[in-house]
Design a protein around this motif. Sequence first.
Motif, PDB file in Angstrom:
ATOM      1  N   THR A  95       0.920  35.518 -59.995  1.00  0.00           N
ATOM      2  CA  THR A  95      -0.300  35.375 -59.460  1.00  0.00           C
ATOM      3  C   THR A  95      -0.536  35.102 -57.979  1.00  0.00           C
ATOM      4  O   THR A  95      -1.152  35.436 -57.301  1.00  0.00           O
ATOM      5  CB  THR A  95      -0.868  34.183 -60.423  1.00  0.00           C
ATOM      6  N   SER A  96       0.676  34.377 -57.479  1.00  0.00           N
ATOM      7  CA  SER A  96       0.842  34.035 -56.162  1.00  0.00           C
ATOM      8  C   SER A  96       0.909  35.610 -55.426  1.00  0.00           C
ATOM      9  O   SER A  96       0.409  35.719 -54.324  1.00  0.00           O
ATOM     10  CB  SER A  96       2.152  33.112 -55.806  1.00  0.00           C
ATOM     11  N   LYS A  98      -0.251  38.279 -56.497  1.00  0.00           N
ATOM     12  CA  LYS A  98      -1.154  39.210 -56.431  1.00  0.00           C
ATOM     13  C   LYS A  98      -2.314  38.560 -55.452  1.00  0.00           C
ATOM     14  O   LYS A  98      -2.714  39.302 -54.638  1.00  0.00           O
ATOM     15  CB  LYS A  98      -1.879  38.912 -57.746  1.00  0.00           C
ATOM     16  N   GLN A  99      -2.226  37.289 -55.248  1.00  0.00           N
ATOM     17  CA  GLN A  99      -3.166  36.809 -54.144  1.00  0.00           C
ATOM     18  C   GLN A  99      -2.666  37.253 -52.617  1.00  0.00           C
ATOM     19  O   GLN A  99      -3.475  37.643 -51.980  1.00  0.00           O
ATOM     20  CB  GLN A  99      -3.236  35.241 -54.164  1.00  0.00           C
ATOM     21  N   GLU A 102      -3.430  40.933 -52.490  1.00  0.00           N
ATOM     22  CA  GLU A 102      -5.112  41.121 -52.009  1.00  0.00           C
ATOM     23  C   GLU A 102      -5.353  40.776 -50.736  1.00  0.00           C
ATOM     24  O   GLU A 102      -5.995  41.371 -49.968  1.00  0.00           O
ATOM     25  CB  GLU A 102      -5.781  40.310 -53.237  1.00  0.00           C
ATOM     26  N   GLN A 103      -4.667  39.463 -50.000  1.00  0.00           N
ATOM     27  CA  GLN A 103      -4.896  39.323 -48.759  1.00  0.00           C
ATOM     28  C   GLN A 103      -4.470  40.266 -47.719  1.00  0.00           C
ATOM     29  O   GLN A 103      -5.051  40.864 -46.742  1.00  0.00           O
ATOM     30  CB  GLN A 103      -4.347  37.923 -48.473  1.00  0.00           C
TER      31      GLN A 103
END
Length: 156
Positions: A95-96, A98-99, A102-103
């Motif tokens: 999840t980290s 992925k974030q 995405e950034q």
Amino acid sequence: LPPPRTMLEQIISKYSSQAERYTLQEDDMANLQANVVTSVERQSQLEQEVTTLRNLREENETKCNYLQNKLVETQKSKASLENLKPLQSKLQQVTSDKQKLEQSMDKLKKKCVERVKLAESALHEERQLNEERKGKMREYVNQKSEELRASADVNS
């Protein structure tokens, strides 16, 4: 022979002693019968107690089996949860990541949009310059054409 009276007394005495023995034996028999009845009652009580204890034992075995099954289920659940812990940490990591991705993609998208705008404005400027050059070139060509016509008119 002894006198009849003595004999009769002896017989009576004998029968009296036998009667006393029979009475004692009857008393003993009554006592024994009472003991038998007491023993039968006691045996009946003991059988009832044994039946009750057997029922309690079966009930306890059932409860023990139920609790054993619950314990096994709980241990399996605990093991499953422990197996999930590494997956949870991996999920957090993913999840980290992925974030972060995405950034990064948002930043890249902004840069790409800026570059496209710059390229479009550069293309627009280039087209304007080309139009200006075409205009100047037409003027030049027209001017030279007229010069040629004028020099051809002069030569003719």
